[in-house]
Design a protein around this motif. Structure first.
Motif, PDB file in Angstrom:
ATOM      1  N   TRP A   1       0.835  -1.210   0.000  1.00 48.63           N
ATOM      2  CA  TRP A   1       0.000   0.000   0.000  1.00 48.63           C
ATOM      3  C   TRP A   1       0.858   1.244   0.000  1.00 48.63           C
ATOM      4  O   TRP A   1       0.513   2.250  -0.620  1.00 48.63           O
ATOM      5  CB  TRP A   1      -0.943  -0.009   1.198  1.00 48.63           C
ATOM      6  CG  TRP A   1      -1.899  -1.159   1.114  1.00 48.63           C
ATOM      7  CD1 TRP A   1      -1.898  -2.284   1.874  1.00 48.63           C
ATOM      8  CD2 TRP A   1      -2.955  -1.302   0.156  1.00 48.63           C
ATOM      9  NE1 TRP A   1      -2.890  -3.137   1.471  1.00 48.63           N
ATOM     10  CE2 TRP A   1      -3.575  -2.555   0.407  1.00 48.63           C
ATOM     11  CE3 TRP A   1      -3.459  -0.511  -0.885  1.00 48.63           C
ATOM     12  CZ2 TRP A   1      -4.643  -3.020  -0.327  1.00 48.63           C
ATOM     13  CZ3 TRP A   1      -4.533  -0.974  -1.614  1.00 48.63           C
ATOM     14  CH2 TRP A   1      -5.112  -2.222  -1.343  1.00 48.63           C
ATOM     15  N   GLU A   2       2.006   1.171   0.679  1.00 49.35           N
ATOM     16  CA  GLU A   2       2.904   2.335   0.642  1.00 49.35           C
ATOM     17  C   GLU A   2       3.416   2.580  -0.765  1.00 49.35           C
ATOM     18  O   GLU A   2       3.517   3.714  -1.226  1.00 49.35           O
ATOM     19  CB  GLU A   2       4.077   2.124   1.598  1.00 49.35           C
ATOM     20  CG  GLU A   2       3.762   2.582   3.002  1.00 49.35           C
ATOM     21  CD  GLU A   2       4.986   2.651   3.872  1.00 49.35           C
ATOM     22  OE1 GLU A   2       6.030   3.134   3.389  1.00 49.35           O
ATOM     23  OE2 GLU A   2       4.898   2.224   5.029  1.00 49.35           O
ATOM     24  N   HIS A   3       3.740   1.475  -1.444  1.00 53.18           N
ATOM     25  CA  HIS A   3       4.204   1.639  -2.822  1.00 53.18           C
ATOM     26  C   HIS A   3       3.123   2.223  -3.702  1.00 53.18           C
ATOM     27  O   HIS A   3       3.397   3.034  -4.584  1.00 53.18           O
ATOM     28  CB  HIS A   3       4.677   0.297  -3.379  1.00 53.18           C
ATOM     29  CG  HIS A   3       6.150   0.123  -3.295  1.00 53.18           C
ATOM     30  ND1 HIS A   3       6.757  -0.870  -2.570  1.00 53.18           N
ATOM     31  CD2 HIS A   3       7.172   0.845  -3.833  1.00 53.18           C
ATOM     32  CE1 HIS A   3       8.064  -0.764  -2.664  1.00 53.18           C
ATOM     33  NE2 HIS A   3       8.345   0.270  -3.427  1.00 53.18           N
ATOM     34  N   LEU A   4       1.886   1.794  -3.414  1.00 53.66           N
ATOM     35  CA  LEU A   4       0.782   2.370  -4.189  1.00 53.66           C
ATOM     36  C   LEU A   4       0.736   3.877  -3.974  1.00 53.66           C
ATOM     37  O   LEU A   4       0.568   4.660  -4.921  1.00 53.66           O
ATOM     38  CB  LEU A   4      -0.532   1.719  -3.769  1.00 53.66           C
ATOM     39  CG  LEU A   4      -1.797   2.266  -4.451  1.00 53.66           C
ATOM     40  CD1 LEU A   4      -1.689   2.117  -5.958  1.00 53.66           C
ATOM     41  CD2 LEU A   4      -3.022   1.555  -3.949  1.00 53.66           C
TER      42      LEU A   4
ATOM     43  N   TYR B   1      -1.151  11.287   7.719  1.00 55.11           N
ATOM     44  CA  TYR B   1      -0.831  10.008   8.358  1.00 55.11           C
ATOM     45  C   TYR B   1       0.658   9.688   8.288  1.00 55.11           C
ATOM     46  O   TYR B   1       1.088   8.642   8.743  1.00 55.11           O
ATOM     47  CB  TYR B   1      -1.655   8.886   7.733  1.00 55.11           C
ATOM     48  CG  TYR B   1      -3.100   8.946   8.156  1.00 55.11           C
ATOM     49  CD1 TYR B   1      -3.499   8.338   9.351  1.00 55.11           C
ATOM     50  CD2 TYR B   1      -4.044   9.634   7.423  1.00 55.11           C
ATOM     51  CE1 TYR B   1      -4.817   8.428   9.763  1.00 55.11           C
ATOM     52  CE2 TYR B   1      -5.356   9.729   7.831  1.00 55.11           C
ATOM     53  CZ  TYR B   1      -5.739   9.122   9.012  1.00 55.11           C
ATOM     54  OH  TYR B   1      -7.025   9.208   9.427  1.00 55.11           O
ATOM     55  N   GLY B   2       1.429  10.591   7.682  1.00 57.40           N
ATOM     56  CA  GLY B   2       2.885  10.421   7.684  1.00 57.40           C
ATOM     57  C   GLY B   2       3.365   9.197   6.941  1.00 57.40           C
ATOM     58  O   GLY B   2       4.398   8.632   7.256  1.00 57.40           O
ATOM     59  N   LYS B   3       2.601   8.752   5.934  1.00 60.36           N
ATOM     60  CA  LYS B   3       3.028   7.548   5.226  1.00 60.36           C
ATOM     61  C   LYS B   3       4.127   7.845   4.200  1.00 60.36           C
ATOM     62  O   LYS B   3       4.796   6.928   3.745  1.00 60.36           O
ATOM     63  CB  LYS B   3       1.826   6.917   4.506  1.00 60.36           C
ATOM     64  CG  LYS B   3       0.768   6.418   5.431  1.00 60.36           C
ATOM     65  CD  LYS B   3       1.214   5.162   6.156  1.00 60.36           C
ATOM     66  CE  LYS B   3       0.116   4.661   7.080  1.00 60.36           C
ATOM     67  NZ  LYS B   3       0.652   3.744   8.103  1.00 60.36           N
TER      68      LYS B   3
ATOM     69  N   PHE C   1       0.583  11.830  -9.559  1.00 58.59           N
ATOM     70  CA  PHE C   1       0.028  13.143  -9.252  1.00 58.59           C
ATOM     71  C   PHE C   1       0.970  14.252  -9.700  1.00 58.59           C
ATOM     72  O   PHE C   1       0.556  15.223 -10.346  1.00 58.59           O
ATOM     73  CB  PHE C   1      -0.254  13.263  -7.748  1.00 58.59           C
ATOM     74  CG  PHE C   1      -0.340  14.680  -7.282  1.00 58.59           C
ATOM     75  CD1 PHE C   1      -1.391  15.499  -7.698  1.00 58.59           C
ATOM     76  CD2 PHE C   1       0.635  15.233  -6.464  1.00 58.59           C
ATOM     77  CE1 PHE C   1      -1.462  16.823  -7.298  1.00 58.59           C
ATOM     78  CE2 PHE C   1       0.562  16.544  -6.067  1.00 58.59           C
ATOM     79  CZ  PHE C   1      -0.480  17.348  -6.481  1.00 58.59           C
ATOM     80  N   VAL C   2       2.267  14.113  -9.373  1.00 59.34           N
ATOM     81  CA  VAL C   2       3.215  15.168  -9.756  1.00 59.34           C
ATOM     82  C   VAL C   2       3.261  15.292 -11.275  1.00 59.34           C
ATOM     83  O   VAL C   2       3.319  16.399 -11.823  1.00 59.34           O
ATOM     84  CB  VAL C   2       4.611  14.891  -9.160  1.00 59.34           C
ATOM     85  CG1 VAL C   2       5.610  15.921  -9.640  1.00 59.34           C
ATOM     86  CG2 VAL C   2       4.550  14.911  -7.647  1.00 59.34           C
TER      87      VAL C   2
ATOM     88  N   PRO D   1      -5.325  12.408  -1.673  1.00 59.45           N
ATOM     89  CA  PRO D   1      -4.715  11.221  -1.051  1.00 59.45           C
ATOM     90  C   PRO D   1      -3.282  11.470  -0.596  1.00 59.45           C
ATOM     91  O   PRO D   1      -2.869  11.002   0.468  1.00 59.45           O
ATOM     92  CB  PRO D   1      -4.743  10.195  -2.185  1.00 59.45           C
ATOM     93  CG  PRO D   1      -5.829  10.636  -3.075  1.00 59.45           C
ATOM     94  CD  PRO D   1      -5.865  12.123  -2.998  1.00 59.45           C
ATOM     95  N   VAL D   2      -2.546  12.228  -1.388  1.00 63.21           N
ATOM     96  CA  VAL D   2      -1.160  12.531  -1.001  1.00 63.21           C
ATOM     97  C   VAL D   2      -1.165  13.287   0.316  1.00 63.21           C
ATOM     98  O   VAL D   2      -0.400  12.986   1.245  1.00 63.21           O
ATOM     99  CB  VAL D   2      -0.469  13.360  -2.105  1.00 63.21           C
ATOM    100  CG1 VAL D   2       0.915  13.789  -1.660  1.00 63.21           C
ATOM    101  CG2 VAL D   2      -0.385  12.571  -3.390  1.00 63.21           C
TER     102      VAL D   2
END
Lengths: 473, 251, 435, 293, 180
Positions: free
Chosen positions: C55-58, C122-124, C66-67, C114-115
């Motif tokens: 999920w982090e990779h996602l 959430y500091g992910k 996004f960028v 989401p970013v």
């Protein structure tokens, strides 16, 4: 909806677009040719020219004295010492090289972008480049300590079995500046060949015909030649553009490759290039405005040129401002105490005055150029050009001197105070530049005639040609 | 343009080549360079009279004077090793042989050329001298012989003195000098045993730098021809006769 | 319709042709496939990868996408404003595609949430957000290095979640205002019965002149928040410039591709000439050169300086297999477009130029991958295969495709030719042999 | 309008272009030669000296060793020009009335130095050290040439940096055993003149060349090649009182069995010596600060 | 080589570039090949009209640039790795990032010089003497405001009288004979 354009009666203004014309209406091939060539071919040299030439010559005399004394006594006569080992000499080197950049930019980049307005000013902008490079190249060589051994910088099989050290940006400088000088001269000369042909053909004196003829290498305007010539010009322009970017970038690397706070920053290359163009355009205007007035060239160097130069100055000035702000911001964001102190010292240290002069001249005052009205005001433009030239000088001063006076190690801190020889050499190069420029405007065509002809409406070949008139018509 | 730059290059090269550059001759003291600072023009200063430099207080000590209580003595101030002897041999060959010859018989080249005859170390008078006599003479001169204080350091003088003693012994070696139990063989027998040529027992070749005196002197290189040494035992003082091995002989 | 003087050469239909619908459907399908793939990959990665970072990779892939889409949207706005300032015929040609790109901004803002939520709140993604309060204890536990702790602490006035939201949203608001004005005036200009060239030009210049400056400044701050602060110790003054050039590096090729795609049918067929295509090709070439210039200049300076504060950033991105990615980045970003665009003929041939344009857009995403992934501890100096890393294909692919869907929809909503422009007459007047 | 230029000018223009190119090339070649010529380097020039001192006579003729006069060559940067006293060692008695030697006697009488003209004059920014070269296997003749055959001293080599570096980049080709340093005629190892060398470990702190033994004659199995005992600490110890002759076998160690290697090429010998003389590698040897400090 | 004598060609003078291009096209259409136009500024249409399309300057420039690149990069690598290896702040001998800069400069230098001098060489310049300067009206206008078309006598189709009448049919200001 009614028209929102105010009607204009000025013939210099294009009624459709509302912009100033690049060339005054009503000119023919012959009239533009004469307008330019008369300055060179007249046997009467204006008194004003002689006066300016003499003044510049005197200043060159001062330069000669300064340089001779430097050769005799060594660089110790300048104020360069530890910690500020790069004093005025490098400040002026960067300043002059920067000034040169506008010439190449105008002739090369604007040619690539098909900006017609470049044509009137490119020749003398290129001449400006060459003379500025001459002035600039003097400084690092004089700074060598033993200038007569300057040729050691080139790779050649010498008796020392010694070769240049190519990891040094100072070595890159040698190649960048020498290439820049060479290509500028070649570009300038190649561009001048057709005009030299014109001068050869229009000259009334044997001497003029001979020398212009020699320089024109037998140019006869064959269309085959013209095609190659155009390709070659475009290619040279295409080459000069990355060259001009690289030269000032390399000069910025002299600083940024070092680990000095305030020098070692990645934005230096583009920001130096922008600064160079900024000061270069200012110098173009500083020269163009008096020449235009003196030789009555208002038809060929119009308000459009001045307006466009002003726009370029505004744009590059904003890039420079962006650079300054980035530096200030990064001084904090880097979380490095040295960077932070460096910026504090620049602003509020003992040399803070130079920083605020720079901000005033380079950022604050040029914001006036946002005004359309002021951009078209010749007197104001001239003043602004002088201010920007000053500002850019101080920019280099701030970079070179304030960083060096405050090193990482407080025990090596020091100060800098230029000597009379520093000032003499600086003003001397101003004289040399002017001197060469006076010679140029007297003996060579300062506006490219062939390109002016190309810009005239009658130069266009019409596809649906008018029928052949009967013989004798 | 090209011509101008070429001319400039030529001029600058001529400039650089024709004159000595300023860094070439720097205004600082170089040994034996000469100096305008001092009246006698020397940059190397003689020692100021009646002064003693740090580290040069040569107290009236046997090592420096060769005198013990005002008298010469028959002993070395430091242990003699092979190294010392090799060093002595090398220094002897450099500084003494011009007059005394390689075997120390006082018939060196300079004597041949008209210098006063030098001392023969093998005559009875010299054999009787105590060891430090040689040191003393080298330090202070003797008769026509100048002192070699300046050319040879005290350690080397002692080493030479030790070597002179070895030379003397080599010319007067007796079977009784050989340590007990050591077998003495003739050199020619050794050569035969080893399968070496007969010349092995004869005079040995000298390095090509070796000085060959006129044949009339009657000495061959390295070993006295008319008086071939008895081959010594393995641990004998073979330095005199064996090919010199000066390498690494520095103390 | 005004401007009768040059409307004679104008095609009757100025709206978008039907093929745009086809493109849109294709993009939508591709986007759906990529989305499903992204979710599956995340699940697979959570099961199979060690450590399980699916999920982090996602989220990282999402950030990349996004960028990229942000650059296409607002980079388009910047290029639009530059075009208003510089004039020139190519500007007229690309104006409508660029305007369509700018109008996609609501999608881009949606992509941002989401970013912001997961990444910052959430500091992910951002360790400065994760260890904002407890950087000291994180340092003690060895979760962050001394340098990172110092940077997180020092930069707290800027790098905190509140500022992240405030700055991003304010910037979006400003940009939205600009987009609205630029688009509204453009329509109004076409509706003007008189040409009023000087009036409109002045109006656009006034807006764009300041707008470009503002965009340059705000972009720098935004990319610091979104990308640069992934590694809070890293700083580089040229970073903003790199994005400022990197965005048109993708925008202009996309505009060219759009035009080439549309040039088979009216209305673009009659306005799209090889001369402008050549000019835009040259502009692409200039962007290619500028891009490598900034990238290499920064690298050379940091390589020469070789200081422990800076060089790790490059080492993270070169060592441990990343050198392959970096080399390919140079090849895609510079070598291929540079060598191909040198040719004059290539710039004038549609098919070949579109290949180069596709490579350039791909290179933009490739570069983002190289910039973003090595910021994370598990990937720095350690390029290795994991199911999660494939998210860098799936997530940006999905985002880009959905963005394209919206872009095509916007393209359809306006006529494809801006009619009130003095250049149009020249373009339509085929009498000129050479412009 | 008539032509400005004659028909011939086309050919002339081309010729002059070619000529300019040729002149530039010729100039380059000339300068390249010139900078290495004796005109610049003074190589081979015999300077006017106050006394026409002949090395040939003194070295080849009389067999004086180099160190007899140049006493500091092994322990100092400078080989040393002998003081007048050294001349007077012999010339107090020999050739006492020779006109040639008048300046020497003058100097001896007055204490004034004789002003020799320096032949091997390095620039002052070069720090050359005789000691290290002499003790690590560079013979006199490697740099100074066959001084023993020079009636009047001259510079055999250019002494240009190029020449220095040519050796510093490949010292092997000039290295010789330290026993052959003063051998003017040394030719290097070859098939005809093989060299046998043996190396032994030497303790730290002793001269690096000390552990190498070389000979030009084949060492036979029984040939006694004296091996050195470890250096005795306290050479300067006060009178220990060991009498010569009273051999202490504890001190006079038996020579260890030396393992000799035969070298028939200078390259191989040089490599061996580089290793055992602890000579720095070329990249260190050519570092700027080796010679410019 | 004997100097060519006699008639070099016939030179027609025109008032405008359009007329010149039309005449040149007509001449090309009539089968003339050895001809040239002389204009005071580049008129590409005239070059196309006389069948001159591509020039080799770009190729020469490309070759020059590649040579410059190879020369400098090779020189740097040779010097830094082999001829003069110096340890500078621990950087590798083969420091390609640093070598890029001078190599880049020399690429531009060599290609620039090739473009300039290659152009002159391809044009056969310097050619201080050329028959066209013999035309009495040539130097009055060719570099200022007149447009010339010269049909050369070496053309197989050239025939003095016929060619003259052909040229006069193109509404020139004048047609003059040009001697070698």
């Amino acid at each position: 909806m009614a028209t929102k354009d105010a009607p204009v009666n000025n013939p210099m203004v294009d009624p459709v677009t509302g912009e100033y014309r690049v060339i005054a209406p009503g000119h023919s091939f012959k009239s533009v040719t004469e307008e330019v060539s008369r300055i060179v071919l007249t046997s009467h040299t204006p008194l004003g020219w002689w006066f300016g030439f003499m003044v510049a010559g005197t200043v060159v005399g001062i330069l000669t004295i300064c340089v001779t004394w430097l050769f005799l006594k060594g660089v110790g006569i300048w104020a360069v010492t530890i910690p500020v080992a790069w004093g005025f000499a490098i400040v002026e080197f960067v300043w002059w090289i920067g000034i040169g950049h506008a010439g190449t930019l105008i002739s090369a980049i604007l040619l690539l972008f098909k900006q017609g307005w470049r044509n009137s000013i490119n020749r003398f902008a290129e001449a400006m480049t060459i003379f500025a490079v001459i002035c600039a190249a003097m400084f690092p060589v004089l700074h060598l300590g033993r200038p007569w051994l300057g040729y050691w910088l080139f790779p050649y099989p010498n008796t020392m079995n010694y070769w240049p050290q190519f990891r040094s940006p100072l070595m890159w400088d040698v190649f960048a500046v020498s290439t820049y000088g060479t290509i500028s001269v070649v570009f300038w000369y190649i561009g001048m060949i057709p005009d030299l042909g014109t001068l050869r053909d229009r000259s009334q004196t044997k001497v003029g015909q001979f020398f212009y003829g020699l320089l024109a290498v037998g140019w006869r305007g064959s269309v085959r030649h013209w095609v190659r010539y155009e390709t070659s010009s475009l290619l040279l322009a295409g080459l000069a553009t990355p060259l001009v970017l690289s030269v000032h970038s390399v000069i910025s690397l002299d600083f940024s490759v070092a680990l000095m706070p305030g020098w070692h920053t990645t934005i230096f290359p583009p920001y130096f290039v922008a600064g160079a163009i900024y000061s270069g355009f200012a110098m173009v205007l500083t020269l163009a405005i008096p020449i235009r007035k003196f030789y009555h060239l208002e038809d060929l160097i119009t308000i459009r040129h001045i307006d466009n130069c002003n726009k370029v100055m505004l744009a590059t000035g904003l890039i420079v401002a962006y650079g300054y702000s980035t530096e200030v911001f990064m001084a904090w964001y880097s979380a490095s105490h040295w960077e932070y102190f460096m910026m504090w010292n620049r602003m509020f240290g003992p040399m803070g005055w130079s920083y605020w002069t720079l901000i005033t001249c380079n950022i604050a005052l040029p914001q006036l150029l946002w005004s359309r009205k002021l951009r078209k005001n010749v007197g104001f433009t001239f003043l602004m050009a002088l201010i920007i030239n000053t500002g850019m000088y101080f920019e280099r001063f701030v970079i070179v001197v304030t960083s060096l006076t405050r090193d990482y190690l407080p025990s090596s801190w020091g100060t800098y105070r230029a000597t009379k020889w520093d000032y003499g050499t600086f003003f001397g190069t101003l004289g040399l530049f002017t001197f060469l420029f006076f010679l140029f405007i007297r003996f060579l065509p300062m506006i490219p005639m062939s390109e002016l002809r190309m810009m005239l409406p009658q130069a266009r070949v019409r596809e649906k040609a008018e029928p052949i008139p009967e013989a004798g018509d | 343009m090209r011509l101008v730059s070429a001319a400039a290059l030529l001029a600058s090269l001529g400039f650089a080549a024709g004159c000595r550059q300023d860094m070439q001759d720097q205004p600082r003291m170089f040994p034996q360079r000469g100096s305008t600072v001092f009246a006698d023009g020397r940059s190397v200063r003689p020692q100021v009279l009646h002064t003693v430099a740090r580290g040069q207080l040569y107290e009236n000590d046997y090592f420096y004077t060769g005198l013990m209580n005002g008298k010469e003595a028959d002993m070395m101030p430091f242990p003699v090793t092979m190294q010392v002897l090799a060093r002595g041999q090398e220094r002897f060959n450099v500084y003494c042989t011009p007059c005394h010859s390689r075997v120390g018989n006082g018939a060196g080249m300079i004597v041949e050329r008209g210098f006063k005859p030098a001392g023969n170390f093998h005559d009875a008078k010299r054999l009787a001298e105590p060891l430090s006599h040689y040191f003393y003479v080298m330090t202070n001169g003797y008769g026509a012989m100048p002192d070699y204080k300046a050319q040879v350091t005290p350690e080397d003088r002692w080493a030479i003195a030790a070597y002179i003693r070895a030379l003397q012994l080599s010319q007067n070696a007796k079977v009784s000098d050989v340590p007990a139990g050591a077998q003495v063989e003739n050199l020619s027998d050794v050569a035969t045993r080893l399968g070496e040529p007969a010349s092995y027992a004869g005079p040995w070749p000298m390095p090509s730098t070796a000085v060959y005196g006129p044949p009339t002197v009657g000495i061959a290189a390295g070993a006295p021809a008319e008086n071939p040494p008895k081959p010594a035992g393995k641990n004998a003082v073979s330095g005199a006769a064996a090919p010199a091995r000066p390498s690494g002989a520095r103390p | 319709m005004a401007n009768e003087s040059f409307s004679k050469g104008l095609p009757a239909v100025q709206g978008a042709p039907a093929c745009i619908d086809v493109w849109r459907r294709r993009a939508l399908r591709a986007g759906l496939v990529f989305s499903i793939l992204a979710v599956i990959l995340a699940l697979v990665a959570e099961k199979l990868d060690q450590p399980a970072l699916g999920w982090e990779h996602l989220l990282r892939g999402w950030l990349t996408g996004f960028v990229g889409c942000f650059g296409l949207c607002f980079g388009g706005m910047a290029l639009l404003m530059v075009q208003h300032l510089s004039g020139g015929k190519w500007g007229l040609i690309v104006r409508r595609p660029l305007e369509a790109m700018t109008r996609t901004w609501p999608v881009v803002v949606l992509m941002w949430f989401p970013v912001a939520l997961l990444g910052a709140s959430y500091g992910k993604l951002y360790i400065w957000a994760k260890y904002y309060d407890d950087w000291a204890s994180a340092l003690k536990k060895g979760l962050i290095t001394m340098d990172q702790a110092h940077a997180i602490h020092w930069k707290q006035p800027m790098l905190n979640v509140t500022d992240f939201y405030v700055v991003s949203l304010v910037c979006f608001a400003i940009f939205a205002l600009y987009v609205t004005l630029l688009n509204r005036w453009s329509v109004k200009r076409d509706a003007d019965p008189e040409p009023n060239v000087a009036y409109w030009r002045t109006k656009f210049e006034n807006l764009s002149g300041f707008g470009v400056v503002l965009y340059a400044a705000l972009l720098f701050i935004l990319v610091i928040y979104w990308v640069m602060s992934l590694d809070p110790t890293w700083y580089s003054t040229i970073y903003g410039f790199q994005y400022l050039v990197g965005q048109p590096f993708m925008v202009l090729p996309l505009a060219i591709l759009t035009l080439i795609g549309l040039s088979k049918t009216e209305p673009i067929k009659s306005t799209y000439r090889v001369i402008e295509q050549h000019d835009m090709g040259k502009l692409c070439f200039a962007l290619v050169m500028l891009n490598i210039y900034f990238a290499f200049g920064a690298f050379l300076i940091i390589w020469s300086g070789n200081s422990p504060e800076e060089i790790p950033w490059y080492l993270d991105r070169i060592r441990g297999g990343w050198g392959v990615i970096a080399t390919l980045d140079v090849i895609f970003h510079w070598l291929i477009p540079f060598s191909l665009l040198l040719s004059r003929d290539l710039k004038r041939i549609n098919m070949r130029l579109s290949v180069v344009c596709s490579v350039m857009i791909f290179a933009g995403f490739w570069d983002l991958f190289w910039l973003i992934e090595p910021n994370f501890k598990d990937a720095a100096r350690n390029l290795h295969f994991s199911w999660g890393i494939l998210e860098y294909i799936a997530a940006p692919g999905a985002l880009f495709c959905f963005w394209l869907v919206y872009y095509f929809a916007q393209l359809k909503r306006r006529p494809l030719i801006a009619t009130n422009d003095p250049h149009l007459a020249e373009i339509l007047e085929h009498d000129y042999a050479h412009a | 309008m008539p032509q400005i230029f004659d028909r011939s000018s086309n050919a002339l223009a081309r010729m002059s272009l070619i000529l300019t190119g040729l002149i530039v090339i010729a100039l380059g070649l000339t300068l390249d030669e010139l900078q290495r010529s004796p005109w610049v380097t003074r190589q081979g020039q015999r300077a006017d000296q106050p006394v026409p001192f002949s090395h040939k006579h003194h070295v080849e003729g009389l067999g004086l060793q180099c160190q007899y006069c140049h006493t500091t060559v092994e322990k100092s940067n400078y080989a040393g020009i002998p003081p007048t006293k050294t001349c007077m060692n012999c010339h107090a008695q020999i050739w006492t009335d020779a006109q040639l030697l008048e300046p020497v006697r003058q100097s001896w009488a007055t204490g004034e130095s004789i002003t020799w003209t320096r032949v091997h004059d390095l620039p002052d920014y070069v720090f050359f050290n005789h000691e290290i070269h002499v003790n690590k296997g560079i013979g006199c003749s490697s740099c100074h040439g066959r001084v023993d055959e020079m009636p009047i001293m001259y510079m055999q080599n250019t002494l240009q940096m190029e020449w220095c570096l040519n050796c510093h980049r490949n010292p092997a080709k000039n290295l010789r055993p330290t026993s052959e340093i003063y051998n003017m005629a040394w030719q290097g190892a070859s098939e005809l003149t093989p060299v046998w060398c043996a190396a032994e470990d030497v303790p730290k702190g002793s001269p690096t060349a000390g552990g190498v033994t070389c000979t030009e004659t084949a060492p036979g199995g029984e040939v006694q090649m004296a091996a050195l005992s470890p250096p005795v600490p306290g050479l300067h110890a006060q009178s220990v009182g060991v009498q010569i002759g009273s051999e202490d076998t504890g001190v006079m160690q038996l020579p260890a069995g030396l393992h000799y290697t035969k070298f028939t090429s200078q390259e191989a010998l040089g490599k061996f010596l580089i290793q055992h003389y602890d000579i720095r590698n070329p990249r260190e040897l050519t570092s700027c600060e080796v010679c410019h400090r | 080589m004997p100097l060519p004598e006699g008639l070099y060609g016939l030179m027609a003078e025109f008032e405008s570039p359009t007329q010149l291009v039309r005449a040149a096209k007509a001449a090309h259409g009539a089968g003339y090949r050895r001809m040239d136009c002389y204009t005071p500024y580049p008129v590409e249409e005239a070059a196309e009209a006389i069948g001159f399309h591509r020039d080799e300057v770009s190729l020469v420039t490309l070759i020059g640039g590649l040579l410059g690149l190879a020369a400098m990069f090779g020189l740097e690598a040779w010097i830094s790795v082999w001829a003069f290896p110096l340890n500078i702040a621990g950087r590798p001998y083969y420091s390609w990032p640093a070598f890029v800069v001078p190599a880049y400069e020399w690429t531009i230098l060599w290609s620039g010089l090739s473009a300039a001098f290659g152009m002159l060489a391809l044009c056969g310049l310097p050619k201080l003497y050329h028959p066209v300067f013999n035309a009495p009206n040539f130097r009055n206008g060719a570099t200022t405001d007149k447009f010339f078309l010269c049909l050369e006598s070496t053309d197989p189709k050239f025939e003095a009288g016929e060619t003259r009448s052909f040229l006069e049919g193109q509404a020139p200001i004048s047609v003059v004979e040009v001697e070698y």
